[in-house]
Write a protein that holds these residues in place. Structure first.
Motif, PDB file in Angstrom:
ATOM      1  N   GLY A 679       0.810  -1.266  -0.239  1.00 24.97           N
ATOM      2  CA  GLY A 679       0.088  -0.138  -0.138  1.00 24.97           C
ATOM      3  C   GLY A 679       0.985   1.249   0.094  1.00 24.97           C
ATOM      4  O   GLY A 679       1.896   1.379  -0.583  1.00 24.97           O
ATOM      5  N   ALA A 680       0.372   2.315   0.738  1.00 23.19           N
ATOM      6  CA  ALA A 680       1.252   3.498   0.967  1.00 23.19           C
ATOM      7  C   ALA A 680       1.264   4.156  -0.356  1.00 23.19           C
ATOM      8  O   ALA A 680       2.631   4.501  -0.609  1.00 23.19           O
ATOM      9  N   ASP A 681       0.522   4.310  -1.024  1.00 21.54           N
ATOM     10  CA  ASP A 681       0.770   4.971  -2.681  1.00 21.54           C
ATOM     11  C   ASP A 681       1.187   6.477  -2.479  1.00 21.54           C
ATOM     12  O   ASP A 681       1.797   7.162  -3.167  1.00 21.54           O
ATOM     13  N   SER A 682       0.577   7.008  -1.055  1.00 17.21           N
ATOM     14  CA  SER A 682       0.979   8.622  -0.915  1.00 17.21           C
ATOM     15  C   SER A 682       1.283   8.599   0.456  1.00 17.21           C
ATOM     16  O   SER A 682       0.583   7.757   1.474  1.00 17.21           O
ATOM     17  N   LEU A 683       2.054   9.541   1.121  1.00 13.88           N
ATOM     18  CA  LEU A 683       2.188   9.784   2.670  1.00 13.88           C
ATOM     19  C   LEU A 683       0.615   9.936   3.220  1.00 13.88           C
ATOM     20  O   LEU A 683       0.263   9.439   4.287  1.00 13.88           O
ATOM     21  N   TYR A 684      -0.057  10.611   2.827  1.00 12.87           N
ATOM     22  CA  TYR A 684      -1.310  11.132   3.403  1.00 12.87           C
ATOM     23  C   TYR A 684      -2.262   9.997   3.403  1.00 12.87           C
ATOM     24  O   TYR A 684      -3.030   9.649   4.513  1.00 12.87           O
ATOM     25  N   SER A 685      -2.250   9.150   2.479  1.00  9.08           N
ATOM     26  CA  SER A 685      -3.142   7.952   2.414  1.00  9.08           C
ATOM     27  C   SER A 685      -2.853   6.978   3.731  1.00  9.08           C
ATOM     28  O   SER A 685      -3.376   6.514   4.200  1.00  9.08           O
ATOM     29  N   TYR A 686      -1.331   6.958   3.662  1.00  6.11           N
ATOM     30  CA  TYR A 686      -0.669   6.103   4.692  1.00  6.11           C
ATOM     31  C   TYR A 686      -1.026   6.621   5.924  1.00  6.11           C
ATOM     32  O   TYR A 686      -1.306   5.468   6.762  1.00  6.11           O
ATOM     33  N   GLN A 687      -0.825   7.740   6.090  1.00  4.44           N
ATOM     34  CA  GLN A 687      -1.119   8.381   7.677  1.00  4.44           C
ATOM     35  C   GLN A 687      -2.585   7.978   7.893  1.00  4.44           C
ATOM     36  O   GLN A 687      -3.062   7.826   9.087  1.00  4.44           O
ATOM     37  N   ASP A 688      -3.562   8.150   7.045  1.00  7.14           N
ATOM     38  CA  ASP A 688      -4.970   7.906   7.413  1.00  7.14           C
ATOM     39  C   ASP A 688      -5.241   6.454   7.976  1.00  7.14           C
ATOM     40  O   ASP A 688      -5.887   6.044   8.704  1.00  7.14           O
ATOM     41  N   GLU A 689      -4.382   5.541   7.171  1.00  4.61           N
ATOM     42  CA  GLU A 689      -4.450   3.942   7.507  1.00  4.61           C
ATOM     43  C   GLU A 689      -3.819   3.929   8.874  1.00  4.61           C
ATOM     44  O   GLU A 689      -4.451   3.336   9.546  1.00  4.61           O
ATOM     45  N   ILE A 690      -2.656   4.581   9.329  1.00  8.72           N
ATOM     46  CA  ILE A 690      -2.124   4.567  10.517  1.00  8.72           C
ATOM     47  C   ILE A 690      -2.929   4.959  11.567  1.00  8.72           C
ATOM     48  O   ILE A 690      -2.915   4.440  12.673  1.00  8.72           O
ATOM     49  N   SER A 691      -3.713   6.223  11.504  1.00  5.30           N
ATOM     50  CA  SER A 691      -4.399   7.039  12.450  1.00  5.30           C
ATOM     51  C   SER A 691      -5.651   5.960  12.765  1.00  5.30           C
ATOM     52  O   SER A 691      -6.173   6.480  13.756  1.00  5.30           O
ATOM     53  N   ALA A 692      -5.860   5.110  12.081  1.00  3.39           N
ATOM     54  CA  ALA A 692      -7.094   4.168  12.225  1.00  3.39           C
ATOM     55  C   ALA A 692      -6.813   3.124  13.331  1.00  3.39           C
ATOM     56  O   ALA A 692      -7.561   2.201  13.504  1.00  3.39           O
ATOM     57  N   ILE A 693      -5.356   2.790  13.425  1.00  8.32           N
ATOM     58  CA  ILE A 693      -5.085   1.719  14.437  1.00  8.32           C
ATOM     59  C   ILE A 693      -5.592   1.891  15.921  1.00  8.32           C
ATOM     60  O   ILE A 693      -5.422   3.108  16.431  1.00  8.32           O
ATOM     61  N   LYS A 694      -6.435   1.122  16.274  1.00 11.49           N
ATOM     62  CA  LYS A 694      -6.857   1.027  17.755  1.00 11.49           C
ATOM     63  C   LYS A 694      -6.049   0.618  18.669  1.00 11.49           C
ATOM     64  O   LYS A 694      -5.396  -0.484  18.400  1.00 11.49           O
ATOM     65  N   ILE A 695      -5.872   1.390  19.552  1.00  7.94           N
ATOM     66  CA  ILE A 695      -5.013   0.856  20.929  1.00  7.94           C
ATOM     67  C   ILE A 695      -5.713  -0.287  21.677  1.00  7.94           C
ATOM     68  O   ILE A 695      -7.055   0.088  22.012  1.00  7.94           O
ATOM     69  N   GLU A 696      -5.230  -1.191  21.929  1.00  9.44           N
ATOM     70  CA  GLU A 696      -5.820  -2.386  22.625  1.00  9.44           C
ATOM     71  C   GLU A 696      -6.416  -1.788  24.084  1.00  9.44           C
ATOM     72  O   GLU A 696      -5.469  -1.498  24.802  1.00  9.44           O
ATOM     73  N   THR A 697      -7.384  -1.810  24.357  1.00 10.66           N
ATOM     74  CA  THR A 697      -8.026  -1.268  25.628  1.00 10.66           C
ATOM     75  C   THR A 697      -7.850  -2.415  26.524  1.00 10.66           C
ATOM     76  O   THR A 697      -8.144  -3.597  26.496  1.00 10.66           O
ATOM     77  N   GLU A 698      -7.147  -1.931  27.795  1.00  7.78           N
ATOM     78  CA  GLU A 698      -6.906  -3.013  28.789  1.00  7.78           C
ATOM     79  C   GLU A 698      -7.469  -2.656  30.452  1.00  7.78           C
ATOM     80  O   GLU A 698      -7.465  -1.415  30.427  1.00  7.78           O
TER      81      GLU A 698
END
Length: 827
Positions: A679-698
């Motif tokens: 993936g990561a065709d552009s930095l901004y699309s890649y950043q959108d993908e990363i920002s969607a990462i959910k932190i495991e709630t503990e």
């Protein structure tokens, strides 16, 4: 809240605010020269005078409390006349050298002279002819321009807690100077430079390089420690010329340390990589990107065919952005199919993670930057926080100034120990014994009975049994502190209404480990305090972000645990010959900054293929088969995650060096050469993908964990001194050694030795000495000092020339890996 009127405007402010505070909060301009938000009111410059109805005289707005019903006027004829007189008096002795002053165009005195009167005083007096300070490596001092506002003096004394400068002389001859008019020798934080409203203090690296009106101002995040300070960069013609703090901006609110202010120039190092390099006939030679990508792809395919995914490993970097590290783990897990990925945090914050998981049941405990100000008593354990996290360290000093108790247990004399209400010089590596003594005393005094939850925590009885032998006498025997001091610590810490324990555990430190953090957590839980009462920050700029991105053999992005067999960690990849055949090393220099250099060299030499992707030709890169030039901080876009868990944007503000590329882009392009899609065709699309990462709630699940107190290796007659490694205030890992400015302050390796040990081993100050451990030896300069106790040697780990880490050792054990050494003079 109180209500007052300023210039006909009714405003409401909190009680205790000054008139100047009230005006500033409501965008009402009152000029000032000596006021600073960080300092107690001074009222020295008199330019901020205002008129209050019902009073004949004028009042300084910076030191006069606002009162309910007060009516204030800031621009009456009497006020303007007073300000004009102040300006006349200030300009009597001030040189009219604006055309050659670097402050011109942003000088407050210049602005006020334009606003309130002529640029030349109507009074006549002798101009100052003091000699400029030229010896200081970083700060330019011109006393002739000084208006004696005192801001620099008070910032240095009150806020920084250093006191390197003060007023000397009387009357016309009064100047701001170091003691006895000597050359300035301090932390070189440059806070006085930002505080100075005129051109009396300036950054030497900026002198005569540009005018204020030619500069472009861009904000960025500091690339050094995990505080994540906001920097204001002064840029001209695509090059950073100066760095300063912006009042009220960022988590640092405008404060900066030496590294943040002066260390930016590492990106202009002569050692920067500009093109890819390939080893041919034993020599690294320049090559094209297409050539190196094809070569790497070919070797990946070959190793996968012969050894499978388990034969390939990678090491990420807390110096790289979240985007860079996420792409590295994606490359390893998608292209290679392996979880063999780790980082230098294995020696530091990963140990802290393990401690929090075992005790509180959480993977991440964010730092509260104001935590020292919220705690009645703070205990700092063998940590020089003002060196590793200087801006956070200021909060501890501020807390002491406001009446909070600061207890420092450290064998070294540090900045915090000098400000502490109690400092005990414990034996290196014995913090755990001190913590167990505190738990034992808390149990004997019945603190656990005050909190019903404590006795119900799993492991309570086992912990009580473990600490039962840590009486005051035994603790004092182990730690080498006096019994009265130990009892005072018990009373001050255990008896406080609110408490905090703070320490650091980093790759360059060997006096603490997992068991130290676990024992601290045990004490916090025993007293019924939560995880926020134990603050252990990650060391470097993006350590937390790197781990959150999944650069770990045990976690996927978002701290999601790997359920199957984990990958190989750093200990296996770098310290076991033959564990892997192919290593991808991004942004790290293990030979200089990791322990046990000789074993690392052996492991790297046994590899079939080594790739080093970095901004410079490091010591490790000299062993590589392929070296890839990466773009540096300020040459690429991305994000860092600071120790509070705050994602902050890192901006591209200058062109990238020659053919270098952002790390994530290099990896994406390499994946394409292997015919895999990441993936990561552009930095901004890649950043959108990363920002969607959910932190495991503990959900927190507290558990007491009883761990033994022991040393991994003891001193003996052959190796009678413990070598403690650590960080300097002016450096951070090996990265800062690339900075010419920081190297002007501390440029080479050294060790510190106590005066008594120096006599015993016939050592002379500033002379070369042999330092030898069971692992290796090196030659380094010695500094004889009383800042460390007998039986100990302190060695910073930032410099490649002395290879101090050739003496240290790696261990997977959970006790502090202190290194016994012997020292003798050269010749």
């Amino acid at each position: 809240m109180i209500e007052l009127t300023i210039n006909g405007n009714k405003i409401t402010v909190e009680s205790g605010k000054t008139i100047l505070d009230a005006a500033r909060e409501n965008d009402i301009f009152i000029p000032h020269l000596c006021w600073d938000r960080r300092l107690t009111p001074f009222g020295g410059c008199r330019i901020c005078v205002v008129q209050i109805e019902g009073h004949e005289r004028l009042f300084t707005s910076c030191s006069t409390p606002a009162e309910n019903g007060m009516v204030v006027h800031t621009e009456t004829p009497d006020v303007l006349k007073a300000r004009q007189m102040v300006m006349d008096l200030l300009l009597v002795h001030h040189p009219l050298d604006c055309p050659v002053c670097d402050k011109a165009g942003e000088c407050k005195l210049q602005d006020l002279a334009y606003q309130y009167g002529p640029s030349e005083s109507k009074f006549r007096g002798e101009k100052k002819h003091s000699i400029e300070e030229m010896e200081n490596p970083l700060i330019e001092i011109n006393p002739n321009r000084c208006i004696l506002c005192g801001r620099c003096v008070r910032v240095c004394w009150e806020h920084q807690g250093v006191g390197a400068i003060n007023f000397i002389g009387k009357g016309f001859k009064t100047e701001v100077s170091p003691p006895f008019e000597e050359s300035l020798n301090c932390e070189f934080c440059g806070q006085c430079v930002d505080a100075c409203p005129v051109g009396a203090l300036g950054s030497k690296n900026f002198k005569h390089r540009s005018r204020a009106w030619f500069l472009e101002h861009r904000e960025n995040i500091c690339p050094y420690c995990s505080v994540g300070c906001t920097l204001s960069l002064d840029i001209s013609e695509g090059k950073i010329l100066n760095v300063r703090g912006l009042d009220f901006q960022g988590v640092n609110k405008g404060d900066l340390c030496t590294k943040g202010r002066y260390g930016y120039d590492y990106i202009y190092s002569d050692n920067r990589l500009k093109t890819p390099l390939v080893r041919k006939d034993g020599v690294l030679k320049e090559a094209s990107w297409e050539e190196v990508m094809a070569l790497i792809a070919k070797n990946i395919k070959s190793v996968l065919a012969s050894g499978g995914p388990e034969a390939i490993g990678a090491i990420g970097s807390p110096r790289c952005t979240n985007e860079d590290n996420h792409m590295l783990q994606r490359f390893m897990r998608t292209v290679v199919g392996s979880d063999n990925i780790d980082s230098s945090s294995r020696f530091g914050y990963t140990k802290v993670q393990r401690a929090f998981e075992q005790t509180f049941g959480i993977s991440f405990n964010p730092i509260d930057i104001d935590s020292p100000l919220k705690s009645a008593a703070t205990l700092v354990l063998e940590s020089d926080i003002t060196s590793t996290h200087p801006i956070w360290g200021l909060k501890f000093i501020e807390a002491v100034r406001k009446g909070h108790k600061l207890i420092v247990a450290d064998p070294r004399e540090t900045k915090l120990s000098r400000h502490a209400t109690t400092w005990v010089r414990i034996k290196p590596g014995t913090s755990q014994a001190l913590l167990y003594g505190l738990i034992k005393r808390a149990y004997d005094d019945g603190h656990h009975l005050k909190n019903e939850m404590t006795q119900g925590i799993e492991g309570f009885e086992a912990l009580v049994a473990t600490v039962s032998t840590f009486t005051a006498e035994k603790v004092c025997e182990i730690t080498a502190i006096e019994k009265d001091d130990f009892l005072k610590i018990c009373d001050d810490y255990l008896g406080a209404e609110s408490r905090l324990i703070a320490l650091t555990v980093g790759v360059g430190e060997n006096s603490k480990s997992v068991n130290t953090a676990i024992s601290a957590a045990n004490l916090v839980m025993f007293l019924g305090d939560g995880p926020s009462s134990l603050q252990i920050p990650p060391l470097l700029a993006n350590t937390l972000g790197m781990l959150k991105m999944g650069v770990s053999p045990y976690y996927l992005p978002g701290f999601k645990k790997i359920t199957g067999k984990p990958g190989k960690d750093l200990f296996k990849m770098l310290y076991e010959k033959g564990a892997i055949k192919f290593l991808y090393l991004m942004g790290e220099d293990p030979i200089v900054t990791y322990p046990d250099t000789n074993r690392i060299k052996e492991a790297l030499s046994s590899l079939d293929f080594l790739i080093v992707q970095d901004i410079r030709l490091s010591e490790t890169a000299l062993m590589a088969d392929v070296v890839l030039p990466a773009s540096s901080w300020s040459e690429k876009e991305g994000t860092f995650t600071n120790f509070m868990g705050l994602d902050q944007r890192v901006r591209k503000v200058v062109p990238q060096a020659s053919e270098s590329m952002p790390d994530w882009q290099i990896l994406r392009n390499l994946a394409r050469f292997t015919h895999k899609n990441v993936g990561a065709d552009s930095l901004y699309s890649y950043q959108d993908e990363i920002s969607a990462i959910k932190i495991e709630t503990e959900t927190q699940k507290w558990r007491f964990v009883s761990v033994p107190f022991k040393f991994v290796v003891e001193t003996d007659n052959d190796y009678p001194l413990y070598m403690v490694t650590g960080n300097l205030m002016q450096h951070s890992g090996a990265l800062s050694s690339m900075s010419k400015s920081l190297s002007h302050v501390v440029s080479d390796a050294f060790i510190q030795v106590n005066q008594v040990d120096a006599i015993r081993y016939h050592l002379k100050d500033d002379a070369l000495v042999h330092v030898e451990s069971r692992n290796g030896q090196t030659v380094v300069k010695v500094r004889i000092t009383d800042e460390i106790p007998q039986g100990m040697v302190f060695a910073p780990i930032h410099f490649s020339r002395a290879m101090v880490n050739a003496l240290t050792f790696e261990t997977n054990e959970d006790s502090p890996p202190l290194t016994p050494v012997k020292v003798r003079p050269v010749g």
